[in-house]
Design a protein around this motif. Structure first.
Motif, short mmCIF file in Angstrom:
data_model
loop_
_atom_site.label_atom_id
_atom_site.label_comp_id
_atom_site.label_asym_id
_atom_site.label_seq_id
_atom_site.Cartn_x
_atom_site.Cartn_y
_atom_site.Cartn_z
N ALA A 20 -30.94 63.48 34.71
CA ALA A 20 -30.05 62.30 36.39
C ALA A 20 -31.67 62.10 36.92
O ALA A 20 -32.51 63.23 36.98
CB ALA A 20 -29.00 62.00 36.94
N ASN A 21 -32.32 61.21 37.78
CA ASN A 21 -33.49 60.53 38.93
C ASN A 21 -33.51 61.55 39.59
O ASN A 21 -32.61 61.34 40.55
CB ASN A 21 -33.91 59.82 38.52
CG ASN A 21 -35.08 59.90 39.36
OD1 ASN A 21 -35.87 60.69 38.94
ND2 ASN A 21 -35.44 58.75 39.28
N LEU A 65 -23.66 63.29 37.49
CA LEU A 65 -25.42 61.77 37.30
C LEU A 65 -25.72 62.69 35.96
O LEU A 65 -26.11 61.40 35.55
CB LEU A 65 -26.11 62.19 38.15
CG LEU A 65 -26.31 61.58 39.73
CD1 LEU A 65 -27.23 61.36 40.54
CD2 LEU A 65 -25.58 60.44 39.01
N SER A 110 -31.21 58.70 51.37
CA SER A 110 -31.44 58.76 50.11
C SER A 110 -32.42 60.53 50.14
O SER A 110 -33.26 60.71 51.71
CB SER A 110 -32.87 57.59 50.01
OG SER A 110 -31.83 56.61 50.32
N VAL A 131 -22.18 59.99 45.27
CA VAL A 131 -23.90 59.34 44.77
C VAL A 131 -23.76 58.42 44.31
O VAL A 131 -23.10 57.26 43.49
CB VAL A 131 -23.67 60.46 43.81
CG1 VAL A 131 -23.51 60.65 42.65
CG2 VAL A 131 -25.45 60.72 43.56
N ARG A 132 -24.86 57.03 44.14
CA ARG A 132 -24.88 56.32 43.98
C ARG A 132 -25.35 56.48 42.45
O ARG A 132 -26.41 57.28 41.91
CB ARG A 132 -25.65 55.77 44.64
CG ARG A 132 -25.75 53.93 44.54
CD ARG A 132 -26.53 52.94 45.65
NE ARG A 132 -26.19 51.84 45.34
CZ ARG A 132 -25.74 51.25 45.46
NH1 ARG A 132 -24.20 51.84 46.58
NH2 ARG A 132 -25.52 49.77 45.29
N GLN A 133 -25.29 55.47 41.23
CA GLN A 133 -25.78 54.98 39.88
C GLN A 133 -25.45 54.26 39.83
O GLN A 133 -23.90 54.16 39.36
CB GLN A 133 -24.88 56.67 38.94
CG GLN A 133 -25.98 56.52 38.04
CD GLN A 133 -24.94 57.54 36.89
OE1 GLN A 133 -23.82 57.71 36.51
NE2 GLN A 133 -26.11 58.98 36.30
N ASN A 134 -26.43 53.44 39.53
CA ASN A 134 -26.18 52.15 38.07
C ASN A 134 -25.18 51.41 39.24
O ASN A 134 -24.75 50.13 39.10
CB ASN A 134 -25.76 52.10 37.24
CG ASN A 134 -26.67 53.20 36.33
OD1 ASN A 134 -27.65 52.97 36.06
ND2 ASN A 134 -25.96 53.30 35.19
N ASP A 135 -25.73 50.98 40.83
CA ASP A 135 -25.32 50.24 41.86
C ASP A 135 -23.60 50.65 42.27
O ASP A 135 -23.08 49.89 42.92
CB ASP A 135 -25.62 48.46 41.58
CG ASP A 135 -26.67 48.33 41.51
OD1 ASP A 135 -27.84 48.80 41.40
OD2 ASP A 135 -27.38 47.79 40.62
N ARG A 136 -23.46 51.64 41.18
CA ARG A 136 -21.98 51.98 42.14
C ARG A 136 -22.06 53.46 42.33
O ARG A 136 -22.83 54.54 41.96
CB ARG A 136 -21.16 53.14 40.53
CG ARG A 136 -21.28 51.25 39.87
CD ARG A 136 -19.76 51.88 38.89
NE ARG A 136 -19.58 50.35 37.82
CZ ARG A 136 -18.11 50.64 36.24
NH1 ARG A 136 -18.53 52.16 36.14
NH2 ARG A 136 -18.66 49.71 36.19
N TRP A 137 -21.15 53.60 43.67
CA TRP A 137 -20.80 54.91 44.31
C TRP A 137 -19.85 55.75 43.31
O TRP A 137 -18.58 55.19 43.32
CB TRP A 137 -20.24 54.62 45.46
CG TRP A 137 -21.19 53.90 46.35
CD1 TRP A 137 -21.48 53.27 47.58
CD2 TRP A 137 -22.77 54.62 47.55
NE1 TRP A 137 -22.62 52.77 47.45
CE2 TRP A 137 -22.84 54.00 48.40
CE3 TRP A 137 -23.03 56.36 46.95
CZ2 TRP A 137 -24.35 53.83 48.97
CZ3 TRP A 137 -23.83 56.65 47.81
CH2 TRP A 137 -24.50 55.61 48.68
N LEU A 145 -32.44 60.24 45.13
CA LEU A 145 -31.20 61.13 45.20
C LEU A 145 -30.57 59.83 45.97
O LEU A 145 -30.98 59.98 47.70
CB LEU A 145 -30.63 61.82 45.27
CG LEU A 145 -29.43 62.15 45.31
CD1 LEU A 145 -28.66 62.40 43.75
CD2 LEU A 145 -29.63 64.06 45.32
#
Length: 684
Positions: free
Chosen positions: A150-151, A146, A183, A105-111, A155
């Motif tokens: 988390a938003n 997340l 997404s 899952v992607r968060q803050n430009d990280r997988w 996603l």
């Protein structure tokens, strides 16, 4: 190579009867619109019947046409899980193929890693098309990664499938990586979305998005065997370690760099991974690092194994602790030590995949980043905390050139972060009660400290080092010397090293009984402990091995790895030397490269080798599995195998795969003098 591929259509599978979804602007579950603007998905009836072709991101692997599909699962009008499904539209004929699934899952430009499948799914060997059963990942696992705040309305998920296979044409150990991203926007579905009372699940289709392009992408990456410098894995590939229970995907290798302002000593040990957990720590060595130095370690280590590093300053004070697990590919590890290590006693661990083995984490891949801190207890009784919340740490003191800024909360791999063997938010003893003498003593007191060279990064052979430090490097309670195996016994080193690896054990009276014979059940138990091989076939039920048999699980797992054949197992039957060699050669998939008759001429009794076993014995001979005592030229194929001989054959089989260092023995057929596992030096 083919220059086209099959695109993916994301299909929402609704498992609760009586539900339907709108596809243009659903109030409950929708695909997120791209910034460039994307045409809403057509109703299911208007969707194309054929799979379309997306942009190709990398070269296509010959003879494979595949699709990876991410599917959300809806239960009681809410998203409860995601599934990953591999559809193979065309595959070549194989002798073995399996698939391992991962979700990010992607968060803050990280997988960030969410899930890695436990075990591998076997693929049929015949050429053609197939669709594997989907892998189900509860949405709670995504939320756990997340955070609850988390938003979920935006996603981004990435599914990665690792394929490994042998071709019927003879090519072995082929690997292929597939991935797709999508997404989603998650909201609760209203009750008005329910479908009548027909009880038939409805299926809707939504578009897949990669980044902000609004198009789906699938990448297949051929992993070249024997590549001499150029990696074929794209920068967007995100790989992660196997979770407990997953198969091994290849040999391990890692680089360890220490970011510090002064010299430190890194005490490195290994926890080999097994199906039911980890073996006890085994000492690798003490290494003196100068500021910002690095070293590489390889041989005898696997993805999924855990490496422990205890850090000392030059006054022999424990200043830090880290534990990490090896990834699918080479692993680049950095330990960041603050300028006052004796006071802080905290360490930042930053690591990730290093495809080209240059000592740096690959760009645009998942990075694991966490902190550990030693308590202020008296020396010898300290504990180590694996932190999740970093509010008590001044993370600004752990910045390092070339590394990302420290995270707000620690990022652990799945098996370090949760499950039976997790460490996140836990506290462990710095020095356990059963540790090896070399892991308890001050640096330099039991074994010599290895000074890293100034000139270049050195590479160390782990299998050689653990053998060199066998006596002082195994945990207390593991016996490696036996009263009936004297120092001049021909098989002493073979026996001692397998005992250190917890493959073999002695008896309660302290003896090994090297001349006793071995049953098929006992040999299966040894194989299960010795090898880290993936499953190559499904288990079968042996009529003469009831579930209550003491070796039932070992027999099942050895068979799944490719050892032994179907039919009655005969667990109490004693094995002769020919049995041992053919079981090992066949299980390791060895075949003779030269003429079997020419190879077997070296044995004075070659005429006694049965015709149906000659090719396998020749292959075992080529691979260095054969150990003949006392006469190198006499095979004695039908002589009952002793525990000493089984230890020698089994050890040589491990040596042939690179799992252990070769032992210099005059009784190894085709063996050459060289550094053995015992008594050799790796001092630069």
């Amino acid at each position: 190579m083919k220059q086209s591929s099959f695109a993916l259509l994301s299909r929402i599978i609704i498992v609760a009867a009586g539900l339907t979804l709108a596809t243009s602007a659903p109030p409950g579950f929708s695909a997120t619109a791209a910034k460039t603007g994307q045409t809403p998905a057509k109703p299911a009836s208007q969707q194309p019947s054929e799979i379309e072709k997306p942009t190709l991101l990398s070269q296509w692997q010959e003879s494979w046409d595949t699709a990876v599909i991410i599917n959300p699962v809806i239960t009681n009008q809410e998203a409860t899980a995601f599934t990953i499904q591999l559809e193979v539209l065309s595959k070549p004929a194989t002798t073995y193929a399996n698939a391992v699934y991962q979700l990010f899952v992607r968060q803050n430009d990280r997988w960030l890693p969410v899930y890695t499948s436990t075990g591998a799914r076997l693929l049929p060997n015949q050429a053609g098309s197939l669709a594997l059963e989907p892998e189900v990942i509860p949405i709670t696992q995504v939320v756990r990664v997340l955070g609850n705040d988390a938003n979920m309305g935006n996603l981004a998920l990435k599914a990665v499938v690792q394929l490994r296979y042998d071709l019927q044409s003879g090519a072995k150990e082929q690997q292929l990586q597939l991935e797709t991203s999508q997404s989603y926007g998650l909201t609760k579905l209203p009750t008005t979305a329910q479908q009548g009372n027909t009880g038939t699940p409805a299926t809707a289709q939504t578009p897949i998005q990669q980044g902000n392009t609004g198009t789906s992408t699938t990448a297949q990456t051929p992993i070249q065997q024997g590549n001499t410098g150029t990696s074929t894995t794209p920068a967007t590939t995100a790989q992660q370690p196997l979770t407990t229970g997953s198969p091994m995907m290849g040999k391990g290798q890692f680089s360890l760099g220490i970011r510090s302002s002064s010299d430190v000593i890194a005490r490195i040990s290994l926890k080999p991974r097994r199906s039911n957990g980890y073996l006890r720590e085994r000492f690798i060595g003490d290494f003196r690092y100068k500021p910002n130095q690095g070293a590489k370690f390889m041989q005898g280590i696997y993805p999924g194994d855990r490496v422990v590093v205890r850090l000392y300053d030059l006054e022999n004070r424990a200043i830090g602790y880290s534990e990490f697990e090896l990834l699918f590919e080479n692993t680049a590890v950095n330990l960041v030590v603050p300028s006052d290590p004796a006071q802080s006693r905290a360490v930042r661990t930053v690591y990730g995949m290093d495809t080209n083995a240059d000592g740096s984490i690959d760009p645009s891949t998942v990075v694991y980043d966490y902190f550990t801190k030693i308590s202020s207890d008296p020396a010898g009784s300290e504990s180590v905390s694996f932190l999740t919340n970093l509010d008590t740490i001044d993370t600004s003191r752990f910045q390092a050139e070339g590394l990302l800024a420290p995270p707000r909360t620690s990022i652990y791999t799945p098996s370090l972060g949760s499950g039976a063997f997790s460490l996140a938010n836990r506290t462990v003893n710095l020095f356990g009660s059963d540790l090896a003498p070399a892991l308890i003593a001050q640096p330099g007191k039991v074994v010599q400290v290895i000074n890293l060279s100034d000139s270049s990064t050195l590479t160390y052979d782990v299998s050689q080092l653990v053998g060199q430090y066998r006596d002082e490097g195994v945990s207390q309670g593991i016996q490696v010397r036996f009263a009936d195996v004297p120092a001049d016994h021909w098989a002493k080193d073979f026996i001692g090293e397998l005992a250190a690896k917890e493959v073999l054990k002695g008896f309660l009276d302290g003896t090994f009984r090297p001349n006793e014979q071995v049953t098929r059940a006992e040999f299966a138990a040894m194989i299960r402990k010795a090898f880290n091989k993936p499953k190559t076939r499904n288990a079968v039920a042996f009529a003469d091995v009831p579930a209550s048999h003491w070796a039932a699980s070992a027999i099942r797992e050895a068979y799944e790895m490719g050892f032994f054949e179907q039919g009655n197992f005969n667990p109490d039957k004693k094995l002769d030397r020919l049995d041992i060699l053919t079981i090992l050669a066949k299980g390791l998939n060895y075949s003779a490269k030269g003429s079997p008759d020419s190879i077997l001429q070296m044995y004075s009794d070659s005429s006694t080798i049965p015709a149906d076993a000659r090719t396998l014995v020749a292959a075992a001979t080529e691979q260095g599995l054969v150990v003949n005592y006392p006469n190198l030229k006499v095979l004695n194929p039908k002589q009952m195998a002793t525990r000493a001989e089984v230890a020698a054959f089994l050890y040589q089989a491990l040596a042939s795969t690179g799992d252990v260092a070769r032992i210099a023995s005059p009784y190894v057929v085709g063996g050459a003098p060289g550094a053995g596992a015992a008594g050799s030096s790796n001092q630069p």
